[in-house]
Each structure stands twice: as C-alpha cells, then as structure tokens.
Design an enzyme around this catalytic site. Sequence first.
Site, PDB file in Angstrom:
ATOM      1  N   TRP A 102       0.831  -1.211   0.000  1.00 31.36           N
ATOM      2  CA  TRP A 102       0.000   0.000   0.000  1.00 31.36           C
ATOM      3  C   TRP A 102       0.857   1.250   0.000  1.00 31.36           C
ATOM      4  O   TRP A 102       0.493   2.264  -0.608  1.00 31.36           O
ATOM      5  CB  TRP A 102      -1.012  -0.028   1.147  1.00 31.36           C
ATOM      6  CG  TRP A 102      -2.047  -1.084   0.903  1.00 31.36           C
ATOM      7  CD1 TRP A 102      -2.234  -2.226   1.605  1.00 31.36           C
ATOM      8  CD2 TRP A 102      -3.003  -1.122  -0.174  1.00 31.36           C
ATOM      9  NE1 TRP A 102      -3.245  -2.974   1.050  1.00 31.36           N
ATOM     10  CE2 TRP A 102      -3.737  -2.329  -0.027  1.00 31.36           C
ATOM     11  CE3 TRP A 102      -3.305  -0.268  -1.236  1.00 31.36           C
ATOM     12  CZ2 TRP A 102      -4.761  -2.696  -0.917  1.00 31.36           C
ATOM     13  CZ3 TRP A 102      -4.329  -0.638  -2.110  1.00 31.36           C
ATOM     14  CH2 TRP A 102      -5.038  -1.817  -1.956  1.00 31.36           C
ATOM     15  N   ASP A 172      -2.124   6.652   6.261  1.00 30.83           N
ATOM     16  CA  ASP A 172      -3.178   5.830   5.662  1.00 30.83           C
ATOM     17  C   ASP A 172      -3.582   4.795   6.717  1.00 30.83           C
ATOM     18  O   ASP A 172      -2.938   3.760   6.857  1.00 30.83           O
ATOM     19  CB  ASP A 172      -2.642   5.146   4.397  1.00 30.83           C
ATOM     20  CG  ASP A 172      -3.624   4.119   3.827  1.00 30.83           C
ATOM     21  OD1 ASP A 172      -4.736   3.971   4.380  1.00 30.83           O
ATOM     22  OD2 ASP A 172      -3.274   3.465   2.823  1.00 30.83           O
ATOM     23  N   LYS A 196     -13.156  -1.754   6.563  1.00 38.54           N
ATOM     24  CA  LYS A 196     -12.508  -2.682   7.507  1.00 38.54           C
ATOM     25  C   LYS A 196     -12.987  -2.401   8.930  1.00 38.54           C
ATOM     26  O   LYS A 196     -13.588  -3.266   9.556  1.00 38.54           O
ATOM     27  CB  LYS A 196     -10.993  -2.568   7.407  1.00 38.54           C
ATOM     28  CG  LYS A 196     -10.500  -2.872   5.985  1.00 38.54           C
ATOM     29  CD  LYS A 196      -9.109  -2.357   5.755  1.00 38.54           C
ATOM     30  CE  LYS A 196      -8.754  -2.188   4.294  1.00 38.54           C
ATOM     31  NZ  LYS A 196      -8.829  -3.399   3.491  1.00 38.54           N
TER      32      LYS A 196
END
Length: 360
Positions: A102, A172, A196
């Site tokens: 990511w 993030d 999530k």
Amino acid sequence: MTRGYNFCSGPAMLPEAVMLKAQQELPNWRNTGMSVMELSHRSDEFVSVVSDAEARLRQLLDISDDYGVIFTQGGATLQFSCVPMNLIARGSGAEFLDTGAWSVKSIKEAERYGPVRVLASTKDKHYRHAVRAEDFQVSPDASYLHYTPNETIGGVEFNYVPESGKVPLVADMSSCILSQTIDVSRFGLIYAGAQKNIGPAGLTLVIVRKDLLGQTLPGTPSLLDYQAQIDQGSMVNTPPTFAIYLAGLVFEWLQEQGGVPAMQQLNEAKSQLLYDFVDASGFYRNPIDPVHRSRMNVPFILADETLNERFLAEADKAGLYNLQGHRSVGGMRASIYNAMPLAGVQALVTFMKEFERRYG
Ligand SMILES: Cc1ncc(COP(=O)(O)O)c(C=O)c1O
C-alpha cells in the site's frame, strides 16, 4: 444458515448488532415514513445523521476543532491522489516511508503531482519489518511525511508514530483506524477506506488539520478539495448516505463497547492468541519481525503449502471464511478487525490445531 466468522481483509465483518439495528430501521427510519436510504441528503433528518456520526467519531478519537472531518468516496486509493493535490504545494515535496504494497501504491500516485522522495524502504528485507525510527530523517521543508501504519497485505505494523517535527504527518489508517488509541494531534492528516473498521465499502474518511489547507493544486476538482468539503459539510455532491448512516451505527456500537481503549485491549488479546499459537507450532509460521507484527492482519504460512487448498476448504466448512492470503504473497491471512470477536479467533486456533493434528 448461521453466520460464521469472516476473516476477509475488506470488505470485512461488521458487528451483528449494527446489522440488526439497520435491518429493523430499514423501511421506516425514525418515523419519517422513509428508509434512511431514501432521505434527501439536504434534509434536516439526514444532516442530523451526518453530524451525529461526526460527533461520535470526534468523541471516539478525541478529535479537536482544529481538525475537519470529511465523509467522502473513492476509497483510500483516491486519497493517494487527494493528499498531494491538497498538500504537496505547501513545501518542497512529499516524503514517504515504504513498508509494503500500500505504501508503494500511495507513492506511485503521488508522483503524478510533484516531487516525491522515499526516505526509507524495507523492500530489500521483503517487507518483513517496518521502517525503524533511526533509519530516516524528514526534510524540514517537506510538504508532508506519508506512511502506512498498518500494511494490510504484509501484516506489518509500526510500533511507534514517526517523528516529523513541524512537517505534517499523513497516515493511511485504512486497516487500523479505531483499533488502538492514537493521539490525533500528532497527525496532519489521517485517511481510511471504511470497509474494515468503519462500515461498508463506498465511504472514505478524512481527518485533516484545517490550517494545512488553502494551497490546493490548480485543476483540483472541487469534490476532491478538502477545504470545499469541510465548508460544505461533506456535501459538495450527494454523499454515500447509507454508508455514512451505517458508519454512525458502528461508531455508536464502539462507544457501547467501551470505545477505542476497549477495542485495543480486545485486539491485543486476539492477535496475541493467534501469534502465540503460530509461534509455538512447527506447522504454521509468521515471517514478520515480532515487534512489527500487525494486530489487525495476521499472515501465516503452512509448512506444507500443498495443503493450502485443503486448509481453506475445511476452514470454510467450519464457518471460518476468507482465510486465503493476498494473491501477491500467497499463504493465509486472518484479518481480525474490531468486529471480529475473541470467540472467532479461538475458533480459528481450535481449527488450526485440529488441522495440524490430522495433517502435520
Ligand atoms: C492500507 C490500505 N490502503 C489503501 C487501501 C485501498 O483502499 P480502497 O480499496 O478503499 O481504495 C487498502 C485496501 O485494502 C489498504 O488496506
């Protein structure tokens, strides 16, 4: 069919109590004669849904009025672009810590908008640990420092908040927000896809210090301009109304559970149980440096990888779903976000023990 335990990395398990409440309220929200899905986003009723969700989030994370909260769309992936569009012009360029898949994606997108420097990377260590505090130094004139506190695919988590001095720290937090206590005042900007720890996919959360705004790159669409979104209460256009409503229910549920400290305790207990079992076993292993292991995403590898398909099929039969690792790394991965109860991890460990007994 009864509900099992869903170990998917996202969209992930949601608290059952939240879904039952949404189900009950679905056709007629608070006697409006309409579903919350049918309310005009400009109506007083829906504006109250947004402000209630925001107030609960502010309470949960102790977010001060110096920060704006934005409910938007496009996932964390669009934030890879929005962050530089809004912040890169503040200084000499964006600086990054690279700890996995990511991080790499966020770096690639940012490169379209201005100078990007990667201060440290653990790529040559196969991303088996996070960047260590002594391995980088932020330039004092950098626009911001970006990092990924929890790498969802690799299962690598920072065990500290990077020091960036006066340079705004951007995180993030897609796969760790609300899972452990944080001091929001250490951050310039936090963003997270919802699917999530917040609610259903389709919603993205941004928390940004307001004094950092005002230097948006020319050509930035107004929908992606944080200042415009803050000024218009996340309603530059029609926001993802149902997803915001569900996020509000999740925030309410979190408050009822004892807030973020209670979640942190539970998440530590769940991940410890699983790592302790894996470490004690000769049949499963986790390759990540123990001090940087994720409390949210626990990858593990079977000693005999030819058993992978059998493991997944039998787990599925036992009501333990979506344990396959990311396609880029293989093996297994158990994502154990806030909504995963301790009983789910206990059931997984029991299953893994039995599988080892039969095939080990
Ligand atoms: C840490 C992290 N960042 C970014 C993303 C991408 O999120 P989205 O699919 O919401 O764009 C994910 C998704 O799994 C993630 O785990």
